[in-house]
Motif scaffolding. Structure first.
Motif, short mmCIF file in Angstrom:
data_model
loop_
_atom_site.label_atom_id
_atom_site.label_comp_id
_atom_site.label_asym_id
_atom_site.label_seq_id
_atom_site.Cartn_x
_atom_site.Cartn_y
_atom_site.Cartn_z
N PRO A 1 67.36 73.95 92.75
CA PRO A 1 66.70 75.24 92.98
C PRO A 1 67.60 76.19 93.77
O PRO A 1 68.48 75.75 94.52
CB PRO A 1 65.46 74.86 93.81
N ALA A 2 67.38 77.47 93.58
CA ALA A 2 68.10 78.48 94.35
C ALA A 2 67.71 78.36 95.82
O ALA A 2 66.61 77.93 96.15
CB ALA A 2 67.77 79.87 93.83
N VAL A 3 68.64 78.73 96.70
CA VAL A 3 68.41 78.67 98.14
C VAL A 3 68.24 80.09 98.65
O VAL A 3 69.03 80.98 98.30
CB VAL A 3 69.59 77.97 98.84
N ALA A 4 67.24 80.32 99.48
CA ALA A 4 67.01 81.64 100.06
C ALA A 4 68.19 82.04 100.94
O ALA A 4 68.86 81.18 101.53
CB ALA A 4 65.72 81.63 100.87
N LEU A 5 68.41 83.33 101.05
CA LEU A 5 69.51 83.85 101.85
C LEU A 5 69.49 83.30 103.27
O LEU A 5 70.50 82.81 103.77
CB LEU A 5 69.46 85.38 101.87
N ASP A 6 68.35 83.38 103.94
CA ASP A 6 68.29 82.93 105.34
C ASP A 6 68.58 81.44 105.47
O ASP A 6 69.19 80.99 106.44
CB ASP A 6 66.97 83.30 106.01
N GLU A 7 68.20 80.65 104.49
CA GLU A 7 68.48 79.21 104.52
C GLU A 7 69.97 78.94 104.32
O GLU A 7 70.55 78.11 105.01
CB GLU A 7 67.66 78.47 103.47
N GLU A 8 70.59 79.64 103.40
CA GLU A 8 72.03 79.45 103.20
C GLU A 8 72.81 79.85 104.44
O GLU A 8 73.73 79.14 104.86
CB GLU A 8 72.52 80.24 101.98
N LEU A 9 72.44 80.96 105.05
CA LEU A 9 73.09 81.38 106.30
C LEU A 9 72.88 80.34 107.40
O LEU A 9 73.81 80.03 108.15
CB LEU A 9 72.56 82.74 106.76
N ARG A 10 71.68 79.78 107.49
CA ARG A 10 71.39 78.76 108.50
C ARG A 10 72.27 77.52 108.29
O ARG A 10 72.68 76.87 109.24
CB ARG A 10 69.91 78.37 108.45
N ARG A 11 72.58 77.22 107.06
CA ARG A 11 73.40 76.04 106.76
C ARG A 11 74.88 76.27 107.04
O ARG A 11 75.55 75.41 107.61
CB ARG A 11 73.24 75.66 105.28
#
Length: 111
Positions: free
Chosen positions: A70-80
């Motif tokens: 699944p695609a990852v939300a912007l805020d989640e990718e930044l958090r990672r």
């Protein structure tokens, strides 16, 4: 004629040896490492091991590209990816970011 690759404050003379990129996936569902490096502690440890093994560049990815993921939300990718980017700034190797999101690219450049 010498071929030279500039990577920020780093550079590589490409006609002397291959440049090796180490892949650091900080996703829980990575197809290549099974999500082993999705915590900051494990990601940093793996990056240090890659440097000891001779990588020239470390590429950090926060969204899996395995089929069906699944695609990852912007805020989640930044958090990672951002804590890893900040922690590795002084590791002595150029860092790259594996993303298609302009916002992640901008934040990575700022870091």
């Amino acid at each position: 004629m010498h071929q030279y690759l500039h990577c920020g404050r780093f550079g590589f003379q490409l006609d002397r040896k291959a440049v090796v990129m180490g892949i650091l996936n900080v996703t829980p569902d990575s197809f290549s490492d099974g999500g082993n490096f999705n915590s900051l502690e494990f990601a940093l440890s793996h990056a240090e091991a890659m440097v000891e093994q001779g990588v020239d560049i470390i590429d950090i990815g926060g969204e899996s590209t395995r089929p069906g993921s699944p695609a990852v939300a912007l805020d989640e990718e930044l958090r990672r990816v951002m804590p890893v980017l900040y922690a590795l700034r002084e590791i002595g190797k150029p860092l790259s970011i594996d993303t298609y999101k302009p916002e992640v690219m901008r934040e990575a450049i700022i870091a």
